[in-house]
Design an enzyme around this catalytic site. Structure first.
Site, PDB file in Angstrom:
ATOM      1  N   CYS A   2       0.794  -1.217   0.000  1.00 42.43           N
ATOM      2  CA  CYS A   2       0.000   0.000   0.000  1.00 42.43           C
ATOM      3  C   CYS A   2       0.832   1.275   0.000  1.00 42.43           C
ATOM      4  O   CYS A   2       1.971   1.287   0.460  1.00 42.43           O
ATOM      5  CB  CYS A   2      -0.892   0.076   1.239  1.00 42.43           C
ATOM      6  SG  CYS A   2      -2.018  -1.284   1.422  1.00 42.43           S
ATOM      7  N   TYR A  33      14.519  -2.300  -1.941  1.00 39.00           N
ATOM      8  CA  TYR A  33      13.644  -2.502  -3.099  1.00 39.00           C
ATOM      9  C   TYR A  33      12.356  -1.677  -3.114  1.00 39.00           C
ATOM     10  O   TYR A  33      11.995  -1.125  -4.145  1.00 39.00           O
ATOM     11  CB  TYR A  33      13.273  -3.989  -3.211  1.00 39.00           C
ATOM     12  CG  TYR A  33      12.268  -4.275  -4.286  1.00 39.00           C
ATOM     13  CD1 TYR A  33      12.617  -4.174  -5.631  1.00 39.00           C
ATOM     14  CD2 TYR A  33      10.954  -4.618  -3.968  1.00 39.00           C
ATOM     15  CE1 TYR A  33      11.689  -4.417  -6.630  1.00 39.00           C
ATOM     16  CE2 TYR A  33      10.015  -4.869  -4.954  1.00 39.00           C
ATOM     17  CZ  TYR A  33      10.388  -4.761  -6.292  1.00 39.00           C
ATOM     18  OH  TYR A  33       9.472  -4.990  -7.267  1.00 39.00           O
ATOM     19  N   GLY A  80       1.560  -0.048  -4.993  1.00 41.36           N
ATOM     20  CA  GLY A  80       0.325  -0.811  -5.110  1.00 41.36           C
ATOM     21  C   GLY A  80      -0.370  -0.515  -6.420  1.00 41.36           C
ATOM     22  O   GLY A  80      -0.663   0.645  -6.705  1.00 41.36           O
ATOM     23  N   ASN A 132      -1.099   1.755   5.483  1.00 42.13           N
ATOM     24  CA  ASN A 132      -0.072   0.950   4.828  1.00 42.13           C
ATOM     25  C   ASN A 132       0.536   0.096   5.931  1.00 42.13           C
ATOM     26  O   ASN A 132       1.027   0.629   6.915  1.00 42.13           O
ATOM     27  CB  ASN A 132       0.969   1.903   4.216  1.00 42.13           C
ATOM     28  CG  ASN A 132       2.257   1.188   3.796  1.00 42.13           C
ATOM     29  OD1 ASN A 132       3.339   1.745   3.898  1.00 42.13           O
ATOM     30  ND2 ASN A 132       2.144  -0.031   3.325  1.00 42.13           N
ATOM     31  N   GLY A 133       0.471  -1.209   5.768  1.00 43.86           N
ATOM     32  CA  GLY A 133       1.044  -2.069   6.796  1.00 43.86           C
ATOM     33  C   GLY A 133       0.144  -3.257   7.053  1.00 43.86           C
ATOM     34  O   GLY A 133      -0.701  -3.610   6.233  1.00 43.86           O
TER      35      GLY A 133
END
Ligand code: SF4
Length: 493
Positions: free
Chosen positions: A25, A266, A51, A126-127
């Protein structure tokens, strides 16, 4: 609230993606901007790498909330003035979501909205909440009815059932009952609220453009709209932006900082700055560390594009071996195919990368990639480079072996599918078909982010996918090692 939802795309591009861990996300929120929806769409566009499965924006215009949520990419869904025109207001919240298969249900697309007795609240994060299933079951037992299978909705139900009066106190009360790694952004009728988990695993930054304030997963989302980066939201911090300005509170018990070190390897865009470090510079330093740790005689350093490029440049600079574009990536692959089957995954690799045979023929090549997950991409890439005539292929990986799954908001395979969990280096050399293979060491990775090495007693980052040292309890996973399929029907029965 006015809203529109679209479900007219066949698949997100993620299904053809290569053999990587994937961030799940990206979030973007803005307070006090006359074009809040357009600004948010641009911010989300910059966060698209976090995402590609679904996207949503909710705005507030002083009277009503407005929303548009859809499957697919930001540009495909928020590119028209008509859609943006349906999202008036100077307060907005947006979210992009990665998804692999059937869980890209529209009802799971964030931001989620709920009407409370204190007014509307929309929330995105996000998570991953690592005890969300346990909390959800308790809530369902007490009568809550869930509309989605996302862990975000658990937060909404906890806010609804909290005994506190203000929205911020209810949110704190909710998050005190939840464990996990998260960066969360919410808007109410008057406020933009941002929050990071006490360990600060997932990123969240604060920006400013004129009189407007932004919260975003990465600084590249501020750059795209010309906003200034103010600072990272701190681990365990809640920032509240309203007509009184910006207020910061830290209501949680302090915890050791454990930012996700994989962001540097990354996930994050190389032009982003995270926790004071530019991602591109870190990746180059990682490449230099790798060259010092695992030198090999060769003619060229070749990156597996795009993610391997900065580390390959760092390796080339340090080793003095020329960097060459030995593999060309096709950037237009991804949206045509539907099924994320192994057959399609293999085909995807061929579609996405092509060897530059004129450069590779007869050459000894150092192939630099950022990670190996299942190994499927590596096998195909090496086959392709050999077929192009390379005399030797030495693989260098700019991270330690990914031998454990992530439970903190990153889409990863089960541990048994991770190549590094199944094979030792010799086994991997044979499996991938290279002449040699070396990974960056954990200490080398820590040196690249400016640490003397990994502090074994108190690691400075989350590195659990390499070490298995999980900084946050995995309550749901420990209770249900085989993931439980959340069926709305059975949950509500
Ligand atoms: Fe990042 Fe790995 Fe930790 Fe997940 S387990 S948060 S990918 S370092």
């Amino acid at each position: 609230m006015t809203g529109s939802e679209e479900c007219d795309v066949t698949a997100g591009p993620g299904v053809l993606d290569d053999d990587h861990f994937h961030d799940e996300c990206g979030v973007f929120g803005v307070y006090g901007h006359p074009d809040a929806a357009a600004t948010t769409a641009l911010g989300l566009h910059a966060l698209q790498h976090r995402g590609q499965g679904a996207v949503g924006i909710v705005t507030f215009d002083g009277e009503h909330f407005h929303s548009h949520r859809a499957l697919g990419l930001v540009g495909d869904n928020f590119g028209s003035a008509k859609v943006i025109g349906r999202l008036p207001g100077d307060l907005a919240l947006g979210h992009v979501r990665y998804s692999t298969t059937g869980d890209t249900l529209l009802r799971n697309v964030q931001p989620l909205f709920a009407d409370f007795e204190f007014g509307g609240l929309t929330i995105a994060h996000n998570g991953n909440l690592t005890n969300a299933l346990r909390v959800r079951k308790a809530l369902v037992h007490r009568g809550s009815i869930f509309q989605s299978t996302t862990d975000t909705e658990t937060i909404i139900h906890l806010i609804a059932t909290s005994h506190y009066s203000t929205v911020v106190d209810r949110l704190i009360d909710a998050m005190r009952q939840l464990e996990g790694a998260y960066s969360l952004v919410a808007i109410t009728r008057q406020k933009l609220i941002g929050m990071r988990d006490p360990h600060g695993v997932r990123p969240l930054v604060l920006g400013r453009l004129g009189g407007a304030t932004m919260l975003a997963s990465e600084t590249c989302a501020l750059d795209i709209i010309g906003a200034d980066f103010v600072r990272d939201v701190e681990p365990g911090e809640i920032v509240i932006v309203d007509h009184d300005g910006l207020r910061s509170i830290k209501p949680f018990t302090r915890a050791p900082r454990r930012f996700c070190i994989f962001e540097y390897i990354y996930f994050a865009r190389p032009d982003s700055t995270m926790e004071g470090l530019n991602v591109y510079e870190v990746r180059k330093r990682i490449g230099a560390e790798l060259a010092r740790e695992s030198p090999v005689d060769a003619d060229y350093v070749v990156a597996v594009p795009d993610s391997g490029v900065p580390a390959a440049i760092g390796y080339a600079e340090e080793s003095g071996i020329p960097f060459e574009l030995g593999i060309i990536r096709n950037h237009y692959v991804g949206r045509t195919f539907i099924e994320p089957t192994d057959r399609i995954r293999h085909l995807g690799v061929k579609l996405k990368h092509n060897a530059n045979a004129a450069r590779l023929k007869g050459k000894r090549v150092i192939l630099v990639d950022d990670s190996i997950v299942r190994g499927t991409t590596s096998v195909k890439i090496v086959e392709m480079v050999r077929a192009a005539g390379a005399a030797k292929v030495h693989m260098r990986i700019s991270s330690p072996p990914t031998s454990h799954s992530c439970f903190y908001g990153i889409d990863t395979p089960e541990r048994e599918q991770l190549l590094a969990a199944r094979l030792d280096i010799e086994g991997m050399v044979r499996h991938i078909g290279v002449d040699s293979l070396a990974y960056l060491t954990m200490d080398g990775l820590y040196r690249a982010v400016g640490e003397p090495g990994r502090d074994e007693e108190a690691p400075q980052y989350c590195d659990a996918c390499f070490s298995g040292d999980y900084p946050i309890r995995l309550t749901d996973h420990d209770e249900h090692p085989v993931p439980e399929q959340l069926s709305l029907l059975t949950e509500q029965a």
